[in-house]
Enzyme design. Structure first.
Site, PDB file in Angstrom:
ATOM      1  N   GLU A  39       0.881  -1.182   0.061  1.00 48.87           N
ATOM      2  CA  GLU A  39       0.182   0.079   0.055  1.00 48.87           C
ATOM      3  C   GLU A  39       0.936   1.000   0.008  1.00 48.87           C
ATOM      4  O   GLU A  39       0.487   2.417   0.767  1.00 48.87           O
ATOM      5  CB  GLU A  39      -0.746  -0.053   1.351  1.00 48.87           C
ATOM      6  CG  GLU A  39      -1.853  -1.011   1.187  1.00 48.87           C
ATOM      7  CD  GLU A  39      -2.507  -1.328   2.542  1.00 48.87           C
ATOM      8  OE1 GLU A  39      -4.016  -1.512   2.499  1.00 48.87           O
ATOM      9  OE2 GLU A  39      -2.068  -0.898   3.512  1.00 48.87           O
TER      10      GLU A  39
HETATM   11  C1  TNX Z   1      -4.248  -4.162   4.753  1.00 50.45           C
HETATM   12  S1  TNX Z   1      -2.693  -6.697   4.596  1.00 50.45           S
HETATM   13  C2  TNX Z   1      -3.003  -3.947   5.412  1.00 50.45           C
HETATM   14  C3  TNX Z   1      -2.786  -3.483   6.593  1.00 50.45           C
HETATM   15  C4  TNX Z   1      -4.162  -3.087   7.448  1.00 50.45           C
HETATM   16  C5  TNX Z   1      -4.871  -4.387   7.050  1.00 50.45           C
HETATM   17  C6  TNX Z   1      -6.184  -4.201   7.913  1.00 50.45           C
HETATM   18  C7  TNX Z   1      -1.428  -5.371   4.192  1.00 50.45           C
HETATM   19  C8  TNX Z   1      -0.401  -5.915   3.705  1.00 50.45           C
HETATM   20  N1  TNX Z   1      -1.733  -4.225   4.388  1.00 50.45           N
HETATM   21  O1  TNX Z   1      -1.816  -2.299   6.662  1.00 50.45           O
HETATM   22  O2  TNX Z   1      -3.796  -3.405   8.898  1.00 50.45           O
HETATM   23  O3  TNX Z   1      -5.333  -4.247   5.770  1.00 50.45           O
HETATM   24  O4  TNX Z   1      -7.055  -5.333   7.852  1.00 50.45           O
END
Ligand code: TNX
Length: 525
Positions: free
Chosen positions: A334
């Site tokens: 992300e």
């Molecule tokens: C996505 S899974 C994220 C996390 C969040 C999560 C909450 C991932 C690699 N990144 O930063 O905590 O969703 O479900």
């Protein structure tokens, strides 16, 4: 009474006594409700009797084996209240002993497999390596818990069903992840989680050590990371961090339970805590405020500055020195605030830094966009396209599909904790999938294993951790250990039902899913 009549009577009593000593209560090893389900179980229909004079024998010559022997005695004490002696020996005992031995003769069972033979006289646990003995110890605990058909009036006698179990894992990597960044958890909580994971033969604990809301590991060359970046968490609580000494304690505790700790430093996104601690890591040299909300995707290290790479090198260097396993996780998810070309340039350099410190890189699936080396590991969580791209570049995949493996998803719409952006993950949903058959193009040979992440935006203490993790992860543990053709939901849910009582005895605040025919009516609600 005449003397010979008396003698005859006495002789009769002796015969009876010997007979009753030899009469064992029949018990069926195939009904031991073992989780994960073993590769093969052969029952011989009798029982081994454990009593206060049973001895734990450890084959001489291995310090690790001795430690496992003591651990076995401790675990038996916890289950039965019997205090057993632990003794090293050169030879296999003939009777009333549990015997632990490393005899590398069965190549089929690999590094973590074991061979458990229970006869009326002796329990023998054999493996190629101490890791296998440790996994087999978990099976002994379950056999003892679930096949003890002894009359409670006869205690302190405990029974184990006789037979043979030959067992080894389907996947080498069977993990859990705890996010200690969104909310911080004390060392004692991490240790308790390690204990509970070890029961189900999990061998990896990935710690998500940094994120926008907090930096949780002491870095001696960049002390403000914890002084400033560690000072809060989601919701504005006081946060916290592990000193390097505390972190080493966690690594050692896990190691003694044959669990490898994988540290994650998430970058270039998810870095607000670091950016708030050191203004020079920002492109505009201005430190943002600390962040205590739940949004993702807004922060980025400044990928065009050399100081950023000095920072990464120092951090990875210190973290690598604390890490006994082969892997360092560098996040990479992300990074919406980093341009694609900058992201790729950054990740390419970070990959080399990890390698220079003697470790192999793991990254979330987005990292496949960089020029990753074939030894890199991709953690699939969201986009199958990314994971496939990684596989094309030669990488292996850790399967953490959010719709099945995410422990922070609510079980259903009434769960008071958790999120549901990936859907609700009830126990059947968490159990019914095959890592080698979930993403088209990703096959068994591409899969290193499975991991269940617990993100902690909504989870604030150990009770809440347990509620989200258990019993969901027990199904994941079976997915990682047991071959797909050997498992079924219908069979699993009956076995899991028996584990409720044991979890309760351990004080685990588990979710009593309505899908499971629990045996203890007063299971946690
Ligand atoms: C996505 S899974 C994220 C996390 C969040 C999560 C909450 C991932 C690699 N990144 O930063 O905590 O969703 O479900």
């Amino acid at each position: 009474m005449k003397k010979n009549v008396l003698l005859a009577l006495l002789a009769g009593m002796m015969v009876q006594l010997t007979v009753s000593c030899k009469t064992r209560i029949p018990a069926d090893l195939t009904k031991a409700n073992l989780i994960p389900k073993p590769v093969t179980v052969t029952a011989t229909g009798s029982s081994f009797e454990l009593n206060e004079s049973t001895v734990v024998y450890v084959q001489e010559g291995s310090e690790e084996l001795k430690q496992i022997g003591q651990l076995l005695a401790d675990e038996i004490k916890a289950i039965t209240d019997l205090t057993l002696k632990v003794q090293t020996t050169a030879q296999a005992p003939k009777r009333n002993g549990l015997f632990l031995t490393i005899t590398p003769e069965n190549t089929q069972i690999g590094t973590e497999g074991y061979d458990l033979m229970v006869t009326e006289d002796v329990v023998t646990l054999k493996a190629n390596q101490s890791a296998g003995v440790f996994r087999g110890l978990q099976t002994i605990k379950q056999v003892l818990t679930f096949t003890n058909g002894a009359d409670p009036k006869q205690q302190p006698v405990w029974l184990m069903a006789t037979g043979n179990i030959v067992d080894y894992p389907e996947y080498a990597y069977r993990g859990a992840m705890l996010d200690v960044a969104r909310h911080f958890f004390e060392v004692k909580d991490v240790k308790r989680l390690i204990d509970l994971l070890a029961d189900y033969k999990i061998n990896i604990l990935h710690l998500h050590l940094s994120d926008d809301q907090g930096w949780r590991i002491e870095i001696k060359s960049w002390p403000k990371l914890t002084a400033i970046g560690g000072s809060t968490e989601v919701g504005g609580g006081e946060g916290g961090f592990y000193t390097q000494e505390q972190y080493k304690e966690i690594v050692q505790y896990a190691k003694e339970r044959y669990i490898t700790i994988i540290p994650e430093i998430d970058m270039p996104g998810h870095t607000n805590a670091a950016l708030a601690s050191y203004p020079e890591l920002n492109c505009n040299n201005k430190a943002p405020k600390l962040y205590t909300g739940m949004k993702v995707g807004f922060s980025s290290l400044c990928t065009s500055k050399e100081i950023t790479y000095k920072f990464v090198d120092d951090v990875i260097g210190e973290v690598a020195a604390l890490t006994d396993g082969p892997y360092i996780h560098i996040g990479g998810d992300e990074s919406h605030a980093t341009k694609e070309k900058d992201y790729i340039k950054f990740m390419n350099r970070v990959q080399d830094i990890v390698k220079a410190h003697g470790k192999t890189m793991i990254g979330w699936d987005e990292v496949a966009h960089a020029d990753i080396k074939p030894e890199a590991i991709i953690q699939y969580w969201a986009k199958s396209k990314n994971a496939l791209l990684g596989v094309e570049k030669g990488a292996k995949v850790i399967m953490s599909p959010s719709k099945q493996a995410y422990l922070d998803m609510q079980y259903d719409s009434t769960t008071h904790l958790g999120l549901h952006w990936a859907g609700y993950v009830e126990l059947d949903q968490a159990y019914n999938w095959d890592p080698a058959n979930l993403v088209e193009g990703i096959n068994k040979e591409n899969v290193l294993g499975v991991e269940s992440p617990l993100w902690s935006e909504t989870v604030t203490n150990m009770d809440e951790i347990e509620y989200m993790v258990f019993p969901r992860i027990i199904g994941h543990a079976e997915i990682g250990w047991t071959a797909v053709e050997n498992r079924s939901w219908e069979d699993y849910k009956v076995r899991l039902a028996k584990h409720g009582k044991r979890l309760k005895e351990l004080g685990v605040n588990y979710y009593a899913s309505p899908l499971i025919p629990w045996e203890n009516e007063d299971a946690t609600k």
